[in-house]
Design an enzyme around this catalytic site. Structure first.
Site, PDB file in Angstrom:
ATOM      1  CG  ASN A 160      54.050 -61.418 -16.273  1.00  0.00           C
ATOM      2  OD1 ASN A 160      55.053 -61.625 -16.934  1.00  0.00           O
ATOM      3  ND2 ASN A 160      52.832 -61.553 -16.749  1.00  0.00           N
ATOM      4  CG  HIS A 166      53.049 -58.320  -7.525  1.00  0.00           C
ATOM      5  ND1 HIS A 166      53.177 -58.223  -8.890  1.00  0.00           N
ATOM      6  CD2 HIS A 166      54.159 -57.741  -7.019  1.00  0.00           C
ATOM      7  CE1 HIS A 166      54.322 -57.630  -9.187  1.00  0.00           C
ATOM      8  NE2 HIS A 166      54.938 -57.324  -8.067  1.00  0.00           N
ATOM      9  NE  ARG A 176      57.948 -58.709  -8.639  1.00  0.00           N
ATOM     10  CZ  ARG A 176      57.679 -58.732  -9.927  1.00  0.00           C
ATOM     11  NH1 ARG A 176      57.735 -59.859 -10.607  1.00  0.00           N
ATOM     12  NH2 ARG A 176      57.350 -57.618 -10.550  1.00  0.00           N
ATOM     13  CG  HIS A 213      64.029 -55.994  -4.279  1.00  0.00           C
ATOM     14  ND1 HIS A 213      63.825 -54.727  -4.785  1.00  0.00           N
ATOM     15  CD2 HIS A 213      62.883 -56.678  -4.544  1.00  0.00           C
ATOM     16  CE1 HIS A 213      62.622 -54.659  -5.332  1.00  0.00           C
ATOM     17  NE2 HIS A 213      62.022 -55.822  -5.183  1.00  0.00           N
TER      18      HIS A 213
END
Ligand code: HEM
Ligand code: NAG
Ligand code: NAG
Ligand code: NAG
Ligand code: NAG
Ligand code: NAG
Length: 326
Positions: free
Chosen positions: A93, A65, A61, A191
């Site tokens: 976060n 980002h 992740r 995911h």
């Protein structure tokens, strides 16, 4: 136009395309300048990720980002400064953790060859090696990224889609990074591992349209279960939920199986079955073997890892990943 001339133009155009598709990154960029760099990353991951297996999801992740804000330039790793709130301070976060791990890899590499290997490349390599360590897909990580010097929480909010996003928004955010619907579907497959904090989706359970209602696109048994056993209030910002319950540690197709059962956790997951193109990619993935998903995921990760990279004379090689060079 002569035939040779025409051929030259074709070659030129094809090379130009390849060049822009691959950017200036190349496999083994550090082969001469820091030949042990990639091995140092792999050794560190192999030694430490088995003791903290959830970090694989965190790094995957974090890499996403990083790439979506100013390109894959390590900007997600920078700390707040006295004047600006950095990307890592932008909510939500929870899963942006593991910064200390990246910092330790960086210091091992700095000890080997100071000022040569970027934090952006280290993050890209760590994300790949950690996912592979957990039994996930392998993808190529060409290197040569340089580090950016700017990190702003406000830009994270503008570029990273919220979990409440509909399909139109997701498609647009991905398109703005040169990524297609197919990439959106495949990369959302990230995911299949990891967790989310309740407050990233409790609106779907408690107040979907502001009338104290539930999201009708979420399977009602699943919603009832989440409300009773996990996210007991709309404001719960401490409990974490497996995004792919029962198999959140395993990189597999069950995320897509859940989507078609209307059990995707976020609105952004549920959105993937609202569009016919996206839906047909999902159906295809579910018909194919796991190895097809792994191969396609790898292709999309390589594309994502190339978004907006700074190479050659742009950016810098940071000495410490949390700070720009002074
Ligand atoms: C399509 C748009 C996306 C949205 C809206 C989205 C949103 C989110 C949210 C809200 C969380 C939970 C964070 C928290 O509760 O603090 C999460 C977790 C996660 N996301 Fe995404 N995400 C998206 C795409 C991606 C992509 C492209 C990847 C990587 C390929 C990815 C990988 C992950 C992983 C692995 C986790 C679990 C992190 C952990 O366990 O620490 N996501 N995502
Ligand atoms: C940088 O930020 C990280 C994570 O937010 C924090 O743990 C660390 O202490 C910060 N470093 C310094 C020197 O402020
Ligand atoms: C995450 O965001 C919150 C709220 O904006 C902030 O207080 C916190 O410091 C951030 N976490 C990190 C690791 O920076
Ligand atoms: C999708 O979300 C955006 C931003 O919230 C909104 O402007 C747009 O109308 C929505 N589109 C659809 C088709 O619901
Ligand atoms: C639900 O949303 C409405 C409109 O935003 C708000 O007035 C109400 O207080 C919310 N209810 C809860 C339980 O949060
Ligand atoms: C969680 O919610 C509480 C109350 O709404 C708030 O004070 C706190 O800052 C939140 N924590 C995080 C990590 O967002």
């Amino acid at each position: 136009m002569g035939r040779t001339r025409c051929f030259e133009i074709v070659v030129f155009v094809v090379l130009g395309f390849l060049g822009s598709a691959l950017g200036d990154l190349q496999l083994g960029f550090y082969a001469q300048s820091c030949p042990k760099a990639e091995q140092i990353v792999l050794d560190y991951v192999t030694k430490h990720v088995p003791n903290a297996p959830n970090l694989a999801a965190a790094f995957l992740r974090m890499h996403f980002h990083d790439c979506f804000v100013r390109g894959c330039d390590g900007s997600v790793l920078l700390n707040d400064t006295t004047s600006t709130s950095a990307e890592k301070s932008a909510p939500p976060n929870l899963s942006l953790r593991g910064f200390d791990f990246i910092d330790r890899v960086k210091s091992l590499i700095e000890a080997e060859c100071p000022g040569v290997v970027s934090c952006a490349d280290i993050l890209s390599l760590v994300a790949r090696d950690a996912v592979v360590n957990r039994g996930g897909p392998f993808w190529q990580v060409p290197t040569g990224r340089r580090d950016g010097t700017i990190s702003k929480a406000s830009e994270a909010l503008r570029n990273i889609p919220s979990p409440a996003s509909n399909f139109t928004t997701l498609q647009a955010r991905f398109a703005s990074k040169g990524l297609k619907v197919k990439d959106l579907v495949l990369l959302s497959g990230g995911h299949t591992i990891g967790v989310a904090i309740c407050s990233s989706f409790t609106n779907r359970l408690y107040n979907f349209t502001g009338k104290g209602d539930q999201d009708p696109s979420l399977d009602s048994d699943y919603a009832a279960n989440l409300k009773a056993n996990k996210c007991k209030t709309i404001r719960d910002n401490t409990t974490v939920v497996e995004m792919d319950p029962g198999s959140f540690k395993t990189f597999d197709l069950s995320y897509y199986t859940l989507l078609v059962k209307r059990r995707g956790l976020f609105s952004s997951d549920a959105a993937l079955i609202t569009d016919s193109t996206s839906r047909s990619f999902i159906n295809q993935l579910l018909q194919d073997k796991l190895s097809n998903f792994f191969a396609d995921f790898a292709t999309s990760m390589e594309k994502m890892g190339n978004v907006g990279v700074k190479t050659r004379t742009r950016g810098e090689i940071r000495k410490q990943c949390a700070f720009v060079n002074s």
